[in-house]
Enzyme design. Structure first.
Site, PDB file in Angstrom:
ATOM      1  N   CYS A   1     -28.728   5.672  -2.522  1.00 37.67           N
ATOM      2  CA  CYS A   1     -27.594   6.527  -2.909  1.00 37.67           C
ATOM      3  C   CYS A   1     -27.944   7.371  -4.131  1.00 37.67           C
ATOM      4  O   CYS A   1     -28.283   6.848  -5.193  1.00 37.67           O
ATOM      5  CB  CYS A   1     -26.373   5.648  -3.180  1.00 37.67           C
ATOM      6  SG  CYS A   1     -25.076   6.435  -4.148  1.00 37.67           S
TER       7      CYS A   1
ATOM      8  N   CYS B   1     -25.821   6.692  -7.184  1.00 39.29           N
ATOM      9  CA  CYS B   1     -26.208   5.421  -7.811  1.00 39.29           C
ATOM     10  C   CYS B   1     -27.451   5.605  -8.675  1.00 39.29           C
ATOM     11  O   CYS B   1     -27.540   5.062  -9.785  1.00 39.29           O
ATOM     12  CB  CYS B   1     -26.472   4.355  -6.745  1.00 39.29           C
ATOM     13  SG  CYS B   1     -25.092   4.051  -5.625  1.00 39.29           S
TER      14      CYS B   1
ATOM     15  N   CYS C   1      -5.831 -31.778  -9.042  1.00 43.49           N
ATOM     16  CA  CYS C   1      -7.062 -32.281  -8.410  1.00 43.49           C
ATOM     17  C   CYS C   1      -8.271 -31.426  -8.788  1.00 43.49           C
ATOM     18  O   CYS C   1      -8.300 -30.220  -8.535  1.00 43.49           O
ATOM     19  CB  CYS C   1      -6.857 -32.306  -6.898  1.00 43.49           C
ATOM     20  SG  CYS C   1      -8.379 -32.394  -5.937  1.00 43.49           S
TER      21      CYS C   1
ATOM     22  N   CYS D   1     -10.002 -29.784  -5.860  1.00 47.23           N
ATOM     23  CA  CYS D   1      -9.206 -28.651  -5.365  1.00 47.23           C
ATOM     24  C   CYS D   1      -9.467 -27.407  -6.209  1.00 47.23           C
ATOM     25  O   CYS D   1      -9.579 -26.296  -5.683  1.00 47.23           O
ATOM     26  CB  CYS D   1      -7.714 -28.982  -5.392  1.00 47.23           C
ATOM     27  SG  CYS D   1      -7.251 -30.446  -4.430  1.00 47.23           S
TER      28      CYS D   1
END
Length: 440
Positions: free
Chosen positions: A55, A58, A190, A193
């Site tokens: 690009c 970029c 938890c 979790c």
């Protein structure tokens, strides 16, 4: 000799554009293997550029990005993702053009788009502004994070991609749905979790995009919604269950990383999804849409109907449909056309030199294609597609560098072809002597 020189120039160009950043820069190279650890689980503010080495914009941004990274060292993290190589990361954050810059603040699962200037000074100013806001939020007790306690899950980007379910909404959303659901039962306190949260959120976004919403990821706070927890025998956290229409729920016992979850979700999708459509190329909209909306589109060019008849053509189509079903997990697009019907397409793909039928697979994003050089049979095509699925096989740029023009035409009517009827010419008034004179 000319080819050798061209090859060396091409290789030099490739090496130049693929090395926008190096380990000696203050820009941190990010990949799928370190992104979660470096960015998502970090307390730091991150500026991340999603780029493609080829690009031009970029390449022009690179020195300014390096300058900003040096100025912000030990203050704000500055990273870069080669989204052309790591397309899963780009897709996860909705990157559609290059360069795309995102700011990962307090809520790492909901980054903000950077819309400022492309100079080092403008980037630094935006970073410091975001940093000030982050500090103010912390002073005010607003972490904004996905894991900010019992209410944190509902306040993050997961609210969009991870569906929060309750005792009241579960049956309508899950049990009455035709879609496949992966449901996490969790407890806010938890630790496992909390570790799963960013992986679950990232997987939810990717699965939603890749399955077009046909597989959904959800979460249930089992400490609040105890009716559901009791119904499904939840005794530990997190517990993940898979729900499919008309079947009893089953436990998910796979890995807890984004890639593990996505892989299982795609398996569920392919098991339940119908085979992809095999479309005849009759206009530009069908061809371009099919190729642009899929990672690859497989294009078959079948012999003219006069050469095969309807029976022969249908046998080819049956092979294509069988393989489309076999590779449906890849979610490729599938197209076919008749030899000579789309001359510019054939020319751009170098089809025709080996005769018909022929096949090519197009990556419309990169404007590259791979050509089937083996037999046009179930086995030959399967070997070709298997190589593509592993990222192997030789490719070439699409002729002209852009999607070829498509000629509108009527769809095949499913019948045998008919030779054109020649017009009868009345020669009764033509004298043979005149013909002989004309020939002389």
């Amino acid at each position: 000799m000319a080819r050798l020189v061209l090859g060396l120039v091409s290789c030099t160009f490739f090496l130049a554009v693929s090395a926008l950043y190096s380990s000696s820069d203050d820009v941190i190279e990010l990949t799928p293997s370190n992104f979660n650890r470096e960015v998502i689980q970090s307390d730091s503010l991150w500026l991340v550029e999603f780029y493609a080495p080829w690009c031009g914009h970029c390449q022009r941004l690179t020195p300014e990005w390096k300058k900003a990274a040096s100025a912000l060292k030990d203050v704000v993290k500055v990273g870069a993702v080669n989204a052309d190589k790591h397309q899963s990361l780009g897709g996860q954050y909705g990157v559609q053009g290059f360069p795309t810059i995102k700011i990962f603040g307090a809520n790492k699962n909901k980054p903000e788009d950077y819309q400022g200037g492309r100079t080092g000074e403008a980037i630094v100013d935006a970073a410091l502004s975001a940093l000030r806001q982050l500090v103010k939020d912390r002073l005010g007790g607003r972490s904004g994070g996905y894991s900010s306690g019992k209410q944190g899950r509902g306040d993050s980007s997961s609210k969009k991609d991870v569906v929060e379910l309750t005792d009241d909404t579960f049956d309508k959303n899950v049990l009455d749905s035709e879609d496949v659901w992966m449901v996490e039962f969790y407890a806010p306190w938890c630790g496992h979790c909390k570790n799963l949260e960013p992986e679950w959120a990232a997987a939810a976004t990717e699965v939603k995009e890749q399955t077009k919403g046909k597989v959904k990821l959800a979460a249930v706070d089992a400490t609040v919604n105890q009716v559901l927890a009791s119904r499904y025998g939840i005794k530990g956290f997190p517990t993940i269950k898979i729900f499919q229409k008309g079947e009893s729920p089953v436990d998910y016992d796979g890995g807890r990383t984004r890639s593990d979850i996505v892989s299982r979700a795609l398996d569920l999708f392919s098991d339940n999804a119908p085979p992809p459509e095999l479309l005849e190329i009759i206009n530009e909209d069908i061809a371009k849409k099919t190729c642009e909306e899929h990672q690859l589109c497989v294009v078959a060019v079948l012999p003219h109907i006069l050469d095969t008849g309807a029976t022969g053509r249908n046998s080819y189509l049956e092979v294509l449909l069988k393989l489309a079903d076999k590779y449906k997990k890849k979610m490729w697009g599938w197209l076919w056309t008749e030899a000579g019907a789309q001359y510019e397409l054939e020319n751009a793909l170098g089809i025709g030199g080996f005769g018909y039928p022929a096949m090519a697979a197009i990556n419309a994003r990169k404007m590259k294609f791979a050509l089937l050089k083996g037999s046009f049979s179930e086995q030959g095509i399967n070997e070709f597609l298997r190589e593509l699925s592993f990222g192997r096989g030789s490719t070439a740029p699409v002729g002209g560098g852009s999607f070829p023009n498509i000629t509108p035409r009527e769809p095949w009517d499913g019948k045998d072809g008919e030779l054109p009827v020649e017009d009868d010419i009345d020669l009764s008034d033509v004298e043979l002597d005149d013909l002989e004179k004309d020939e002389l």
